[in-house]
Design an enzyme around this catalytic site. Structure first.
Site, PDB file in Angstrom:
ATOM      1  N   HIS A  93      -2.494  -3.499  -6.521  1.00  0.00           N
ATOM      2  CA  HIS A  93      -2.944  -3.052  -5.199  1.00  0.00           C
ATOM      3  C   HIS A  93      -4.442  -3.308  -5.038  1.00  0.00           C
ATOM      4  O   HIS A  93      -5.265  -2.650  -5.672  1.00  0.00           O
ATOM      5  CB  HIS A  93      -2.622  -1.554  -5.042  1.00  0.00           C
ATOM      6  CG  HIS A  93      -2.991  -0.989  -3.710  1.00  0.00           C
ATOM      7  ND1 HIS A  93      -3.489   0.273  -3.544  1.00  0.00           N
ATOM      8  CD2 HIS A  93      -2.930  -1.524  -2.465  1.00  0.00           C
ATOM      9  CE1 HIS A  93      -3.722   0.496  -2.270  1.00  0.00           C
ATOM     10  NE2 HIS A  93      -3.389  -0.587  -1.591  1.00  0.00           N
ATOM     11  N   GLU A 134      -5.888  -1.292  -8.199  1.00  0.00           N
ATOM     12  CA  GLU A 134      -4.973  -0.274  -8.704  1.00  0.00           C
ATOM     13  C   GLU A 134      -3.720  -0.987  -9.218  1.00  0.00           C
ATOM     14  O   GLU A 134      -3.091  -1.729  -8.451  1.00  0.00           O
ATOM     15  CB  GLU A 134      -4.617   0.628  -7.526  1.00  0.00           C
ATOM     16  CG  GLU A 134      -4.349   2.049  -7.842  1.00  0.00           C
ATOM     17  CD  GLU A 134      -4.261   2.904  -6.568  1.00  0.00           C
ATOM     18  OE1 GLU A 134      -4.305   4.108  -6.700  1.00  0.00           O
ATOM     19  OE2 GLU A 134      -4.141   2.377  -5.448  1.00  0.00           O
ATOM     20  N   SER A 160       0.843  -1.213   0.000  1.00  0.00           N
ATOM     21  CA  SER A 160       0.000   0.000   0.000  1.00  0.00           C
ATOM     22  C   SER A 160       0.864   1.244   0.000  1.00  0.00           C
ATOM     23  O   SER A 160       0.415   2.304  -0.425  1.00  0.00           O
ATOM     24  CB  SER A 160      -0.836   0.079   1.271  1.00  0.00           C
ATOM     25  OG  SER A 160      -1.557  -1.067   1.474  1.00  0.00           O
ATOM     26  N   ASN A 183      -5.231   5.989  -2.115  1.00  0.00           N
ATOM     27  CA  ASN A 183      -4.866   6.364  -0.748  1.00  0.00           C
ATOM     28  C   ASN A 183      -4.360   7.804  -0.671  1.00  0.00           C
ATOM     29  O   ASN A 183      -4.556   8.500   0.317  1.00  0.00           O
ATOM     30  CB  ASN A 183      -3.808   5.410  -0.191  1.00  0.00           C
ATOM     31  CG  ASN A 183      -4.422   4.053   0.134  1.00  0.00           C
ATOM     32  OD1 ASN A 183      -5.640   3.946   0.266  1.00  0.00           O
ATOM     33  ND2 ASN A 183      -3.604   3.027   0.225  1.00  0.00           N
TER      34      ASN A 183
END
Ligand code: NAD
Length: 731
Positions: free
Chosen positions: A462, A474, A441, A512
């Site tokens: 991801h 992702e 991440s 994120n």
């Protein structure tokens, strides 16, 4: 070859078969609608035809309207798109009304030819609205088939008579979940709900429909007969009145008033229920046009239908031979690895699930067992299916089992050293062609790729947690990631039926990166003394699924602390979230880690059920006398996210605004009504957005500084989708 063909048999039954050329599922286009209309005219005028069956040449009936049509009508209608859309909608009503009246005498209801719909499988949207205009709907007993009107999910509502007919057929109360939630049913359930009339064995579908057509059935619809009463009562009837009061409250409760389609649908139902059928269709068309003219619905259709599908089909896939995955190695059988193994095995891919101990590997596999057992309890999965899926997962500690894998997805601890060692161990047993993906991440892909023998074949895939529920994946390209690795990742994501976005390697990638400022802005407001309930409600009222404080509770305070510390270490003096950390670290010190510790920004009962906001928060950070207005709070929360998206585009992390919009909605639930961050900026307009940023910067700080790109667009009066139209091919 045409989309509809007609054949009349010796008994005088004309069968109209829908078979959209070049598509696996039927979709209605303008041409096919005109064709269907002509065939109906021909059949009604032909004395040799006694009745009609409308069916499909495929194993499903239809997937719905080609939503590109609506966009093109708007474009073609010049200065008056509303008129163009209304006329088009009314033309559809006339056609389906012709089916429904089938040549009957308008006064006596005598005559006319019976028309049956015969659905071999799935019938969605206009694929159900056409059958609803027929006199009897037969469906093959195919439990996998889905029948319903899902339009609301993409920001519109059924506008080809489905709204008016379903309400008149079932009553407003029974029709509500089908219309307002887009609930889909299999044929048996659709029959039980009264949506369709008969479920028959697949092999007898046409024979049963034909038998009925030739049985001289009564075909006049209840609403075309004198004395028709709406089931459950019209709105002015006491029972009906209660339905509408309840429905209106429910819609506002669920949508917080931000989805224009839900309101318009309810208005069409209510107003339509007060007038005769043909008038009701006209009202439906007006509200439908109203919704189509609302920028929210076009943005939702663009992101959630057209562009989502384009990305799933590989809009950004580099040229490379088919990279379908046959055998995947998942390293690390923790929370993420277990989910990745599950979705891979469900897609029929062979999985080797590795952890450092057999116990941990088995525990990871047991996640799949539990998932399948739940499916069995709900009668969605058979024992055979369970055995087959579990048979695909080899849970082991033995790296040698990875031989023959064409993709590895690593999901071990978030630690560069551990990941580097795993990479080396894996590559000692896999072939040089094997693509290695990391699910990190926070760690840079380019950095992790240094441990790989071949950084061209190293990539980020991801996933979001929980893997089986979250729709977005992702894909992150490191500096040296090659096209085959990207194609591999995209083909894999397609196999597991998720939506991919492809981004470049910068801190926190895309999703994120945008969600962290949202959370931080919420926490920052707590520190400033903004009433926490105002923060949370402002977020929900603007369409965010979770307020920022609830989101911290769900993802955990300790994770936030960990990320804050790592970010601060990496950024040094440039780090500007000290005020946020004060609150976050204080929460950590109070051992209020969020849902997992049954204590966080919210209070929880012993069973873990969320109660109200925790009152200790305002004891520590008192509520200020002066509270900001709702829009200011909402703009702070939205701009915190969208400015980060714009910066990601400026920096080349995002290469395609379609990915920015689709990724935001599917990845972190960014206000879906808006169509995503770029669509939202287009709705409010770049000049206003830039002006608002200037005001927010003056009031709250540099994090709201207008990005150069947005400033330039404001000066030139540009929109994102126009400016980047070339890149956003399908938009
Ligand atoms: P986790 O702690 O639940 O699982 C990690 C697993 O890896 C453990 O079972 C551990 O035993 C195993 N492991 C550790 N070292 C190993 C080794 N050398 N060989 C084999 N197995 C080993 O962690 P998680 O939440 O599943 O996260 C895993 C990765 O996914 C991390 O990189 C994390 O950043 C990333 N990620 C996590 C989330 C999330 O929400 N948790 C979301 C996206 C990505």
């Amino acid at each position: 070859m045409t989309d509809f063909t007609m054949k009349t048999d010796a008994d005088g039954v004309a069968t109209i078969t829908w078979d959209t050329v070049g598509k696996s599922m039927n979709v209605m286009s303008r041409e096919s609608m005109a064709l269907l209309s002509d065939l109906i005219d021909d059949a009604l005028a032909d004395d040799a035809v006694k009745g009609i069956i409308i069916t499909s040449g495929k194993d499903t009936f239809a997937g719905g309207m080609d939503l590109n049509v609506l966009a093109s009508i708007r474009e073609e209608s010049g200065d008056n798109p509303a008129q163009g859309l209304f006329d088009f909608t009314m033309a559809g009503h006339h056609m389906l009304r012709k089916v429904e009246r089938a040549g009957m005498d308008p006064k006596t209801n005598k005559g006319g030819k019976p028309i049956a719909a015969a659905l071999p499988g799935t019938a969605l949207g206009i694929g159900l609205e056409v059958p609803l205009a027929c006199h009897r709907i037969f469906a093959a007993d195919n439990p996998k088939a889905k029948i319903g009107l899902p339009e609301i999910m993409v920001g519109i509502f059924p506008g080809a008579g489905g709204t008016t007919r379903l309400v008149r057929k079932l009553g407003a109360m029974a029709a509500s979940p089908l219309l307002l939630e887009g609930k889909l049913n299999n044929p048996q359930k659709a029959k039980a709900a009264g949506v369709i009339d008969e479920v028959v064995p697949a092999g007898e579908l046409l024979a049963k429909a034909k038998e009925w057509v030739l049985s001289e059935p009564k075909i006049v619809k209840p609403w075309d007969e004198k004395g028709y009463k709406m089931p459950g009562g019209a709105p002015y009837h006491p029972a009906g009145f209660m339905t509408f009061v309840g429905a209106s409250a429910m819609v506002n409760g669920k949508t917080q008033g931000v989805y224009p389609a839900a309101k318009a649908l309810l208005s069409a139902v209510y107003e339509g229920a007060l007038v005769p059928f043909d008038q009701a269709l006209k009202i439906e068309a007006r509200w439908f046009t109203n919704v189509l003219m609302n920028p929210s619905s076009s943005a939702m259709i663009r992101s959630l239908f057209i562009n989502k599908e384009a990305l799933e089909k590989g809009a950004n896939r580099p040229e490379a031979p088919d990279q379908k995955v046959k055998k995947v190695g998942v390293i690390g059988a923790g929370m993420m690895g277990a989910g990745i193994a599950l979705v891979s095995a469900l897609a029929g891919i062979q999985v080797v699930l590795i952890d450092s101990t057999q116990e941990a590997a088995d525990k990871g596999k047991s996640y799949t067992t539990a998932h399948l057992d739940k499916g069995i309890a709900r009668k969605k999965v058979t024992e055979e299916k369970k055995e087959a899926v579990l048979g695909l997962i080899n849970a082991t500690t033995d790296y040698a089992a990875l031989e023959g894998c064409d993709l590895i997805v690593e999901a071990v601890f978030e630690d560069v050293g551990v990941k580097a060692e795993v990479t080396k161990n894996v590559q000692a047993v896999t072939s040089p062609d094997c693509i290695f993906a990391t699910n990190t991440s926070t760690l840079p892909i380019t950095e992790l790729a240094k441990a790989s023998a071949d950084p061209e074949k190293f990539i980020g895939i991801h996933f979001f947690s929980p893997v089986d529920k979250m729709l977005l994946v992702e894909i992150i390209k490191g500096k040296e990631t090659g096209p085959v690795a990207v194609a591999k990742a995209l083909d894999y994501v397609r196999q597991i039926k998720k939506t991919p976005i492809v981004v470049n390697d910068e801190r926190f990638f895309y999703a994120n990166r945008c969600i962290i400022p949202y959370i931080n802005e919420g926490i920052r407001m707590v520190k400033e003394g903004v009433e926490p309930a105002l923060i949370e409600n402002a977020a929900k009222l603007v369409g965010m699924p979770l307020g920022p404080l609830q989101l911290v509770d769900e993802t955990s305070v300790d994770l936030g602390v960990k990320i804050a510390k790592a970010t601060k270490a990496a950024m040094g003096d440039a780090y500007s979230d000290g005020e946020v950390d004060e609150v976050l670290f204080w929460m950590f010190d109070q051992e209020r880690l969020g849902r997992k510790s049954n204590a966080g920004f919210y209070a929880y009962d012993e069973k873990g059920k969320r109660q109200g906001l925790w009152d200790g928060l305002t004891a520590q950070y008192p509520v200020a006398d002066d509270q900001p207005d709702l829009t200011t709070v909402q703009h702070r929360l939205l701009f915190a996210q969208v400015l980060e998206a714009v910066r990601a585009l400026e920096e080349g992390v995002l290469e395609d605004i379609r990915e920015g919009d689709v990724g935001a909605i599917l990845g972190w639930g960014f206000a879906p009504w808006s169509g995503g961050p770029f669509s939202w900026l287009d709705i409010i307009g770049a000049p206003y957005a830039a002006e608002r940023c200037d005001q927010l910067t003056a009031a709250f700080g540099q994090r709201f500084k207008t990005p150069d790109l947005l400033r330039e667009m404001a000066d030139k009066g540009q929109s994102f989708y126009r400016r980047f139209e070339q890149d956003a091919k399908a938009a």
